[in-house]
Enzyme design. Structure first.
Site, mmCIF file in Angstrom:
data_model
loop_
_atom_site.group_PDB
_atom_site.id
_atom_site.type_symbol
_atom_site.label_atom_id
_atom_site.label_comp_id
_atom_site.label_asym_id
_atom_site.label_seq_id
_atom_site.Cartn_x
_atom_site.Cartn_y
_atom_site.Cartn_z
ATOM 1 N N HIS A 1 69.103 -5.906 29.111
ATOM 2 C CA HIS A 1 69.236 -4.443 28.864
ATOM 3 C C HIS A 1 67.791 -3.868 29.498
ATOM 4 O O HIS A 1 67.213 -4.750 29.637
ATOM 5 C CB HIS A 1 69.071 -4.466 27.808
ATOM 6 C CG HIS A 1 70.183 -3.908 26.387
ATOM 7 N ND1 HIS A 1 70.753 -4.520 25.730
ATOM 8 C CD2 HIS A 1 71.914 -3.244 27.460
ATOM 9 C CE1 HIS A 1 71.644 -3.878 25.367
ATOM 10 N NE2 HIS A 1 72.201 -3.386 26.427
ATOM 11 N N CYS B 1 64.960 -1.550 20.921
ATOM 12 C CA CYS B 1 66.324 -1.085 20.724
ATOM 13 C C CYS B 1 66.338 -1.354 19.662
ATOM 14 O O CYS B 1 67.400 -0.316 18.987
ATOM 15 C CB CYS B 1 66.630 -2.601 21.260
ATOM 16 S SG CYS B 1 65.830 -3.814 21.718
HETATM 17 N N1 ARG Z 1 72.498 -8.425 19.478
HETATM 18 C C1 ARG Z 1 72.511 -7.439 20.503
HETATM 19 C C2 ARG Z 1 72.969 -7.619 22.008
HETATM 20 O O1 ARG Z 1 73.330 -8.276 22.547
HETATM 21 C C3 ARG Z 1 71.097 -6.751 20.780
HETATM 22 C C4 ARG Z 1 70.875 -5.387 21.464
HETATM 23 C C5 ARG Z 1 69.610 -4.510 22.035
HETATM 24 N N2 ARG Z 1 69.065 -3.766 21.819
HETATM 25 C C6 ARG Z 1 68.981 -3.749 23.375
HETATM 26 N N3 ARG Z 1 68.660 -3.114 23.310
HETATM 27 N N4 ARG Z 1 67.515 -4.527 24.224
HETATM 28 O O2 ARG Z 1 74.412 -6.155 22.575
#
Ligand code: ARG
Length: 293
Positions: free
Chosen positions: A178, A274
């Site tokens: 992300h 997040c």
């Molecule tokens: N386990 C989650 C996923 O893989 C973690 C999300 C973390 N969020 C972020 N915006 N980086 O989707």
């Protein structure tokens, strides 16, 4: 009167690492000590909430829902600007289960007048919310990540809904899946980012839009500590425990740091940014209109 920045967080009661959809996720480690890690996540989430409040923010806590452990990462729920909510569509079935939950959360917020509009993405678009679409308040546009979770056509969808410029950044690796894991605009025109996470074309965009003196590079160790996944409120930065090298850099630039031990959430590939979703972001046009009222 300007009101305080408003953030959503989720009660972590049903949080856990039960599947693997990114390289950070370790269900085996969680399974080793679920009770201990659940207690640790409750205190980590509480500490994050307090740190955001110390930094001048207000936190609204969403109730926990069993069976959707990643609900603790509301940054992925939507892109929000000027009270418009563009609902996310997730790549993975495990997280698609969150979509109806967040839809009703935003509908309830709308009924209360906390947001104005709840909008759906076009059918062929994947977009994982503010995790992949970050408002740059100093520059007045969105940076949007694509190539791992969100699709390239999400850029056009975001631009159409918000009528704001969107600069796309293709993400090169599954570890920095992300945009918020590797890119963070900071007040004063600065941007903290981890260059190896980006394709050459994305780096070229970064170089075009950000002057060399405003680029703060995060090393591998700093990015792996989830330090880039930070919440910035004015001169304050709320983040996971940072390596001393980064602490020095940011303090030297005049930022104040609020570090929180977020180890149980890093085990799922998430950090401070997040675990939150900011609801009160305003475009330049909207901010100017409010100021004139
Ligand atoms: N386990 C989650 C996923 O893989 C973690 C999300 C973390 N969020 C972020 N915006 N980086 O989707």
């Amino acid at each position: 009167m300007t009101s305080k920045p408003l953030f959503l967080m989720t009660d972590p009661r049903h949080y856990g690492v039960f599947y693997e959809i990114n390289p950070w996720m370790e269900p085996q480690t969680w399974a080793h000590d679920p009770a201990g890690l659940r207690t640790a996540s409750a205190s980590a989430s509480r500490a994050l909430r307090l740190a955001i409040e110390m930094a001048g923010g207000v936190v609204e806590l969403l109730p926990p829902v069993e069976g959707v452990p990643d609900l603790v990462f509301p940054a992925n729920a939507a892109v929000v600007l000027d009270g418009k909510v563009l609902l996310a569509r997730f790549r993975d079935s495990e997280r698609q289960r969150e979509e109806p939950v967040f839809r009703s959360v935003f509908q309830a917020l709308k009924a209360r007048g906390a947001v104005n509009e709840v909008i759906d993405l076009p059918p062929d678009v994947l977009q994982e919310g503010a995790g992949d679409c970050i408002w740059d308040a100093d520059r007045g546009f969105f940076w949007a990540g694509f190539g791992q979770r969100s699709t390239r056509n999400s850029l056009q969808a975001i631009e159409t809904v918000f009528n704001e410029k969107v600069v796309g950044l293709e993400l090169a690796t599954s570890r920095f899946y992300h945009l918020d894991t590797c890119f963070c605009p900071l007040s004063g025109n600065k941007v903290l980012y981890h260059p190896p996470a980006f394709t050459p074309a994305a780096l070229a965009q970064i170089h075009t839009h950000i002057a060399p003196a405003d680029r703060i590079e995060a090393s591998v160790a700093e990015a792996r500590a989830f330090s880039v996944n930070a919440v910035n409120i004015g001169r304050q930065i709320v983040m996971a425990k940072a390596p001393p090298s980064l602490r020095r850099k940011l303090l030297g630039l005049g930022y104040q740091l609020h570090e929180v031990d977020l180890a149980p959430f890093i085990l799922s590939g998430g950090g401070a940014y997040c675990m939150t979703l900011r609801l009160d972001r305003k475009s330049r046009a909207e901010a100017a209109m409010r100021a004139a009222e």
